[in-house]
Design a protein around this motif. Structure first.
Motif, PDB file in Angstrom:
ATOM      1  N   LEU A 109       0.803  -1.231   0.000  1.00 25.99           N
ATOM      2  CA  LEU A 109       0.000   0.000   0.000  1.00 25.99           C
ATOM      3  C   LEU A 109       0.837   1.282   0.000  1.00 25.99           C
ATOM      4  CD1 LEU A 109      -2.923  -1.077   2.315  1.00 25.99           C
ATOM      5  CD2 LEU A 109      -3.170  -0.158   0.019  1.00 25.99           C
ATOM      6  N   LEU A 110       2.150   1.129   0.163  1.00 27.77           N
ATOM      7  CA  LEU A 110       3.014   2.323   0.246  1.00 27.77           C
ATOM      8  C   LEU A 110       2.836   3.289  -0.931  1.00 27.77           C
ATOM      9  CD1 LEU A 110       5.373   3.747   1.863  1.00 27.77           C
ATOM     10  CD2 LEU A 110       6.915   2.571   0.305  1.00 27.77           C
ATOM     11  N   PRO A 111       2.825   2.810  -2.192  1.00 31.58           N
ATOM     12  CA  PRO A 111       2.662   3.745  -3.308  1.00 31.58           C
ATOM     13  C   PRO A 111       1.364   4.547  -3.215  1.00 31.58           C
ATOM     14  CG  PRO A 111       3.310   1.589  -4.122  1.00 31.58           C
ATOM     15  CD  PRO A 111       3.007   1.427  -2.665  1.00 31.58           C
ATOM     16  N   GLU A 113      -0.266   5.268  -0.474  1.00 31.28           N
ATOM     17  CA  GLU A 113      -0.120   6.199   0.638  1.00 31.28           C
ATOM     18  C   GLU A 113       0.656   7.441   0.225  1.00 31.28           C
ATOM     19  OE1 GLU A 113       0.664   3.362   4.078  1.00 31.28           O
ATOM     20  OE2 GLU A 113       1.552   5.258   4.700  1.00 31.28           O
ATOM     21  N   ILE A 114       1.706   7.243  -0.567  1.00 37.38           N
ATOM     22  CA  ILE A 114       2.521   8.378  -0.988  1.00 37.38           C
ATOM     23  C   ILE A 114       1.748   9.259  -1.967  1.00 37.38           C
ATOM     24  CG2 ILE A 114       4.552   8.977  -2.375  1.00 37.38           C
ATOM     25  CD1 ILE A 114       6.034   6.790  -0.847  1.00 37.38           C
ATOM     26  N   ALA A 115       0.920   8.628  -2.790  1.00 37.27           N
ATOM     27  CA  ALA A 115       0.160   9.406  -3.779  1.00 37.27           C
ATOM     28  C   ALA A 115      -1.013  10.150  -3.151  1.00 37.27           C
ATOM     29  CB  ALA A 115      -0.340   8.483  -4.883  1.00 37.27           C
ATOM     30  N   THR A 162       1.098   0.530  -7.954  1.00 36.02           N
ATOM     31  CA  THR A 162       1.209   1.904  -8.454  1.00 36.02           C
ATOM     32  C   THR A 162       0.247   2.130  -9.617  1.00 36.02           C
ATOM     33  OG1 THR A 162       2.905   1.302 -10.057  1.00 36.02           O
ATOM     34  CG2 THR A 162       3.680   2.021  -7.887  1.00 36.02           C
TER      35      THR A 162
END
Lengths: 262, 289
Positions: A109-111, A113-115, A162
């Motif tokens: 889920l990191l991408p 979260e960053i977006a 992503t």
């Protein structure tokens, strides 16, 4: 304008990644990492970059990713010039580069979260992707609880999260043992075919490059350049067994000739 | 359909067999010590009998309770001093990690503060802050500052190029890289610094009490030593050990909770917890839809 003309001339409408006269020098121009690269990659194709260290394959990948800027020439993805990291291009590294304080699903889920904000739909998608890479049962495991191969699968799921349709892989399974690597390569082919991504794969292993690709860019060092583009007409889906076929070995010889002659 | 809670608690018998040898050795050493003093090999003026230390412990801790007000004063001084020192150290370390010029300006002062024996500042600090708790807190803060600063800064400056490249390729800004990558990666070293800092804060508080103070275990110990009451003096020393243990293990506990990904057992516990939280959220969002 001239740029647009080249893209259209090579593959009208379907070129996803296109480079014209792309060059990259380091150390004030004394080291030519990549010299005058010309190429177009059509939608959904799998391209392998193969060659010894210093041939510029990783440089080319980082240029497409927008992590570094070219010193000459133009690079386009989906018809727009690459000016930095972008949403439609995602990259995966030799090390899984997972965050060890996050579970597998949280890493995927990191991408998102960053977006921006993580919605329920993103969580569902992340879980589906973990199932796609065969780790549905390990969603809440921490990286330290996973093997090297499993960690790379998580990294692959994160890359797909992503939503990018251009996938750049820098020797993604290079640190794994031979058996795990071969198995993951077969799965990689299945997965990129399923999501319909355009893929660029860097390796120094000729057989691996050919097994995966529609086109192999054979690259040579000093200065780094694309010495030859080999078309791989082998049928898909591919089994590991095709590596013993005469056609396959003929392609390997062809690549080896280019690298040996250099 | 819940699994019974898994008990990792060892039974009493196992504990006995594990610790019996240690207790036995301790007992033998105490008996030898007692005999050496009783037979006059060691004079009681230098080293008290274990039995008289024991008598003092019973009196100070349980009968008169004289130790407790002093105990809590020293504990408070150490903790407050530590908190102030840690807050300044972490703030400066964060600043230094974010800005190279800032680090270049701060570093020389930090190093000078470190090589100067902090303890030597005691008279000056007492002159500034007086005989009360203020000067103890100040000295504790001063000498706990450096280990926390250096460890935090080292942690925050660790750069994993591939991971940073990953964040950059995902379009992360500096703030996201800092909060989601640098800070969690620095936590293990931050806690290493905090543990050292907490112990040095106690040293600072006690030394300042020895120098000049009206209350605290340092004062009490000074008083007993001047009276040549060695039993009571060493019984007081024990309270410092006690404070040290309380401080160290509270930090150890926090460390284990926050930097949970290092230990297998904790990883598994957190993993189960997050799986449950995920399921709960999925259920509630399913209902609202």
């Amino acid at each position: 304008m001239e740029q647009q003309a080249i893209i259209e001339a090579n593959d009208p409408g379907t070129a996803v990644v296109a480079g014209s006269n792309v060059g990259k020098t380091f150390a004030n121009g004394t080291v030519v990492a990549l010299d005058n690269a010309e190429f177009t990659i059509p939608k959904g194709k799998f391209v392998s970059l193969v060659g010894p260290s210093g041939c510029g394959k990783s440089t080319l990948l980082r240029l497409i990713a927008g992590l570094i800027a070219p010193t000459s020439g133009h690079l386009h993805v989906h018809g727009t010039q690459v000016a930095g990291p972008r949403q439609d291009v995602a990259m995966m590294f030799q090390r899984a580069t997972l965050l060890e304080w996050r579970t597998a699903i949280e890493n995927v889920l990191l991408p998102t979260e960053i977006a921006g904000n993580v919605e329920d739909a993103d969580r569902e998608r992340a879980m589906e992707l973990l199932h796609l890479v065969g780790l549905g049962d390990f969603a809440f495991s921490f990286p330290a609880q996973l093997s090297g191969g499993m960690q790379q699968r998580v990294a692959l799921a994160r890359l797909l999260q992503t939503g990018a349709d251009v996938i750049l892989l820098d020797e993604p399974f290079g640190a794994l043992d031979e058996f795990t690597r071969e198995r993951l390569n077969v799965e990689l082919l299945r997965i990129v075919a399923e999501v319909g991504a355009t893929t660029v794969f860097v390796t120094h292993n000729i057989a691996e490059a050919i097994f995966l690709a529609d086109e192999v860019y054979v690259m040579t060092p000093r200065p780094g350049r694309i010495a030859k583009v080999i078309d791989v007409p082998l049928e898909r889906p591919r089994e590991l067994a095709i590596q013993t076929s005469p056609e396959f070995n003929h392609l390997v010889d062809e690549a080896r000739d280019v690298l040996g002659a250099h | 359909m819940m699994d019974p809670p898994k008990s990792n608690r060892p039974n009493a018998l196992w504990l006995m067999s594990r610790f019996a040898p240690h207790l036995a050795l301790f007992g033998v050493l105490i008996i030898i010590w007692e005999l050496l003093v009783r037979t006059g090999v060691i004079t009681t003026i230098m080293i008290p009998k274990p039995s008289s230390i024991g008598a003092s412990i019973i009196d100070l801790y349980f009968v008169s309770g004289t130790i407790w007000p002093h105990f809590f004063i020293t504990l408070t001084e150490a903790v407050l001093g530590f908190c102030i020192g840690a807050a300044i150290a972490i703030a400066l370390a964060v600043g230094s990690s974010l800005s190279d010029p800032f680090r270049r300006y701060v570093m020389p002062y930090a190093i000078v503060m470190n090589v100067t024996p902090g303890i030597a500042l005691t008279p000056v600090i007492i002159a500034w802050f007086g005989f009360g708790m203020g000067s103890k807190i100040a000295l504790a803060a001063v000498i706990s500052f450096f280990p926390i600063f250096v460890n935090t800064l080292t942690g925050l400056m660790q750069v994993d190029n591939e991971r940073e490249e990953l964040f950059t390729s995902l379009g992360a800004n500096r703030f996201q890289i800092f909060t989601r990558l640098r800070v969690p990666a620095a936590l293990p070293l931050l806690f290493a610094g905090l543990k050292i800092g907490l112990t040095t804060a106690l040293i600072g508080a006690v030394v300042a009490e020895f120098a000049q103070a009206t209350a605290g275990v340092g004062v009490l110990m000074n008083r007993f030593s001047f009276q040549l009451n060695m039993g009571a003096s060493l019984a007081t020393l024990l309270s410092m050990t006690l404070i040290g243990l309380i401080l160290f293990y509270s930090m150890e506990f926090l460390d284990d909770r926050l930097v949970f990904w290092r230990r297998e057992e904790r990883r598994e516990a957190v993993s189960r917890k997050r799986a449950r939280a995920w399921k709960r959220r999925a259920e509630t969002s399913g209902r609202t839809r």
